[in-house]
Scaffold this active site. Structure first.
Site, PDB file in Angstrom:
ATOM      1  N   ASN A 196       0.726  -1.335   0.154  1.00 13.92           N
ATOM      2  CA  ASN A 196      -0.109  -0.032   0.063  1.00 13.92           C
ATOM      3  C   ASN A 196       1.034   1.360  -0.002  1.00 13.92           C
ATOM      4  O   ASN A 196       0.400   2.233  -0.677  1.00 13.92           O
ATOM      5  CB  ASN A 196      -0.946   0.011   1.239  1.00 13.92           C
ATOM      6  N   HIS A 226      11.042   1.571   4.957  1.00 19.32           N
ATOM      7  CA  HIS A 226      10.597   2.245   3.815  1.00 19.32           C
ATOM      8  C   HIS A 226      11.580   3.217   3.669  1.00 19.32           C
ATOM      9  O   HIS A 226      11.793   4.022   4.365  1.00 19.32           O
ATOM     10  CB  HIS A 226       9.087   2.658   4.004  1.00 19.32           C
TER      11      HIS A 226
END
Length: 273
Positions: A196, A226
């Site tokens: 996502n 991330h």
């Protein structure tokens, strides 16, 4: 004092349970109107201790759940829940907050939700979730972006149940292994439970087909990492986040539910940062 906003939830997994706790902690600002679930008995069993008060609010009937008249609905149950319920939610006059941003990698779904929101005078907003820097990225997009790369790195066990598992012994990995390299659209489509963030970064920047994604299984990390790198007229961004996995679901970063909570509390707040 303004009346508390009525908030309905779709989903009662790791994100839904943590978000419910957060909403219950702000009774003067929000009222939890109901929680729509797929398996009522499973949800009832999960509503233990401080969540036991939610048992009367759990429902597997969308019609009954919508009768509670939520002002805002938060989806935190995956792409299939978006397909199953988003149209009815917008048609009922509710705003919609999507946690499953990857669902918008389907152009037809994206356009259908945009058109429905416009037709009913409602909003569909996206949760930033596990990623930061979205404010810089959207501003840099307007200034002129040339290249954006998102790299996701998680422990091998976080990739169980994904397309990375067949034909690969995740428990036997001893070095970082690249599982995927391609566009954000491909990543979010092929790894819907893990990517996502890739879709969020892409929608904020160069789009799903021009934003590059790398997904890694790394036995040397315990957090969900991330990394975003972007180049453009506004400058160069290099951002890395080490997010703690949610104990109930290692594929999900713990901060994701709190990102959704912040979006809900900001929805009608008089002063927002």
């Amino acid at each position: 004092m303004a009346q508390a906003m009525r908030v309905g939830l779709i989903g009662f997994g790791a994100i839904g349970q943590r978000l419910a706790r957060g909403l219950l902690a702000h009774p003067q600002r929000v009222t939890l109107s109901g929680v729509l679930v797929q398996d009522l008995s499973e949800a009832q069993a999960a509503a233990q201790d401080d969540l036991a008060q939610l048992r009367p609010l759990l429902s597997d009937s969308r019609d009954a759940w919508l009768e509670a008249a939520p002002d805002l609905v938060v989806e935190c149950a995956g792409h299939t829940a978006v397909d199953a319920h988003a149209v009815a939610v917008l048609g009922a006059g509710c705003d919609l907050l999507l946690v499953s941003v990857g669902a918008l990698t389907d152009d037809a779904r994206y356009e259908r939700l945009r058109a429905l929101a416009e037709a009913h005078g409602r909003q569909v907003r996206l949760v930033a979730g596990a990623v930061g820097g979205i404010d810089w990225l959207t501003a840099a997009r307007d200034a002129g972006l040339r290249e954006v790369v998102y790299r996701g790195r998680k422990p091998p066990q976080a990739w169980r149940g994904s397309p990375a598992e067949p034909g690969r012994d995740l428990d036997a990995l001893v070095a970082p292994t690249r599982l995927f390299e391609g566009s954000a659209r491909q990543a979010a489509r092929d790894f819907p439970r893990n990517a996502n963030v890739a879709a969020t970064v892409a929608l904020a920047t160069l789009g799903l087909d021009q934003t590059r994604v790398e997904l890694w299984a790394d036995p040397g990390v315990s957090d969900n990492q991330h990394e975003i790198e972007a180049w453009g007229e506004a400058g160069h961004l290099l951002l890395r986040l080490d997010n703690r996995p949610d104990p109930l679901n290692p594929r999900t970063s713990l901060v994701t539910a709190h990102s959704a909570l912040r979006a809900v509390l900001n929805w009608r707040a008089p002063l927002v940062l």
